[in-house]
Design a protein around this motif. Structure first.
Motif, mmCIF file in Angstrom:
data_model
loop_
_atom_site.group_PDB
_atom_site.id
_atom_site.type_symbol
_atom_site.label_atom_id
_atom_site.label_comp_id
_atom_site.label_asym_id
_atom_site.label_seq_id
_atom_site.Cartn_x
_atom_site.Cartn_y
_atom_site.Cartn_z
ATOM 1 N N LYS A 61 0.983 -1.456 -0.233
ATOM 2 C CA LYS A 61 0.225 0.288 0.150
ATOM 3 C C LYS A 61 1.286 0.973 0.079
ATOM 4 O O LYS A 61 0.148 2.217 -0.956
ATOM 5 C CB LYS A 61 -0.855 -0.293 0.959
ATOM 6 N N LEU A 62 1.803 1.302 1.044
ATOM 7 C CA LEU A 62 3.281 2.581 0.851
ATOM 8 C C LEU A 62 3.813 2.631 -0.604
ATOM 9 O O LEU A 62 3.189 3.936 -0.568
ATOM 10 C CB LEU A 62 4.251 1.807 2.091
ATOM 11 N N ASP A 107 3.781 13.578 1.414
ATOM 12 C CA ASP A 107 2.104 13.428 0.379
ATOM 13 C C ASP A 107 0.855 13.509 1.550
ATOM 14 O O ASP A 107 0.949 12.531 2.519
ATOM 15 C CB ASP A 107 2.215 12.923 -1.096
ATOM 16 N N GLU A 108 -0.468 13.680 0.683
ATOM 17 C CA GLU A 108 -1.245 13.084 1.916
ATOM 18 C C GLU A 108 -1.896 11.850 2.200
ATOM 19 O O GLU A 108 -2.031 11.289 2.705
ATOM 20 C CB GLU A 108 -2.824 14.121 0.879
ATOM 21 N N LYS A 109 -1.947 10.851 0.809
ATOM 22 C CA LYS A 109 -2.682 9.688 1.364
ATOM 23 C C LYS A 109 -0.922 8.885 1.777
ATOM 24 O O LYS A 109 -1.584 7.808 2.492
ATOM 25 C CB LYS A 109 -2.448 9.387 -0.244
ATOM 26 N N VAL A 110 -0.072 9.163 1.971
ATOM 27 C CA VAL A 110 1.309 8.486 2.572
ATOM 28 C C VAL A 110 1.063 8.753 3.214
ATOM 29 O O VAL A 110 1.344 8.129 5.028
ATOM 30 C CB VAL A 110 2.957 9.174 1.448
ATOM 31 N N GLU A 165 2.307 6.843 -6.785
ATOM 32 C CA GLU A 165 1.678 8.107 -7.593
ATOM 33 C C GLU A 165 2.429 9.118 -7.463
ATOM 34 O O GLU A 165 2.107 9.872 -7.828
ATOM 35 C CB GLU A 165 0.647 7.748 -7.186
ATOM 36 N N VAL A 166 2.835 9.006 -6.255
ATOM 37 C CA VAL A 166 3.925 10.102 -6.093
ATOM 38 C C VAL A 166 5.080 10.551 -7.394
ATOM 39 O O VAL A 166 4.662 12.009 -7.826
ATOM 40 C CB VAL A 166 4.401 11.174 -5.239
#
Ligand SMILES: Cc1cc2nc3c(=O)[nH]c(=O)nc-3n(C[C@H](O)[C@H](O)[C@H](O)COP(=O)(O)O)c2cc1C
Length: 186
Positions: free
Chosen positions: A59-60, A140-143, A66-67
């Motif tokens: 997941k990480l 990054d927000e998601k990470v 993506e970043v």
């Protein structure tokens, strides 16, 4: 040449890992080595987040890739968009080395801790590699939301990540050392 120097000279970055997990004892020894690294003013203002869950590591990796794809560098875009690319090389353990944002020497302290971990792992015939992707994708927000959920304090910046596990291929030979990088004055 003594054993410690021999070990420093023979450690290599490993980029291909077996699925087999390292023992809890080995993980604890590696983390203990990290905690005994030097730190500016002895502050030990670091946090080590060890992840041994395959799904979470994936997941990480996906969020960080993506970043990577948003970077204005063609090479990053290319590898970030490759579904086969795993920035952690399938390591069964990753250890994120992070420092308090306010720390005067946090990034350096964490780098010293990472090298201690690499050498500790090597001393137990366990491979490792410095992985930098979370150092630039960590905010990054998601990470970040994944990291926060895992227990990384919010005011901590990532210096680097150690990918750790048993080598599945022989580690490459060391590159020849560059000339002219040392000056000795007596
Ligand atoms: C700050 C830093 C960042 C690095 N980032 C990565 C990385 O993201 N991925 C990787 O495969 N290796 C990474 N490395 C490992 C280097 O590529 C490796 O240390 C170098 O090629 C020399 O090889 P050796 O470690 O076997 O001596 C990094 C090393 C450092 C010190």
């Amino acid at each position: 040449m003594n054993e410690v120097i021999q070990s420093i000279l023979t450690r290599r970055s490993v980029r291909s890992f077996q699925e087999k997990q390292i023992s809890d004892e080995a993980l604890n020894d590696i983390l203990e080595a990290a905690k005994y690294a030097p730190s500016g003013m002895g502050k030990q203002d670091w946090h080590f987040l060890a992840v041994q869950n395959k799904e979470i590591i994936k997941k990480l990796a996906t969020a960080a890739k993506e970043v990577m794809m948003t970077f204005p560098i063609e090479h990053f875009k290319k590898i970030g968009s490759n579904p086969a690319y795993d920035p952690f090389y399938g390591a069964p353990t990753i250890i994120i080395s992070a420092y308090e944002k306010e720390s005067a020497s946090g990034a350096s302290n964490c780098a010293a801790a990472l090298e201690n971990m690499f050498l500790a792992a090597h001393s137990m015939d366990i491979g490792s590699c410095w992985i930098h992707i979370l150092a630039f994708a960590g905010n990054d927000e998601k990470v970040r939301s994944i990291l926060t959920e895992l227990g990384l304090p919010e005011n901590y910046e990532i210096s680097g990540t150690a990918a750790v596990g048993f080598n599945s291929k022989e580690a490459p030979k060391a590159a020849p050392r560059k000339e002219g990088t040392v000056t000795i004055v007596k």
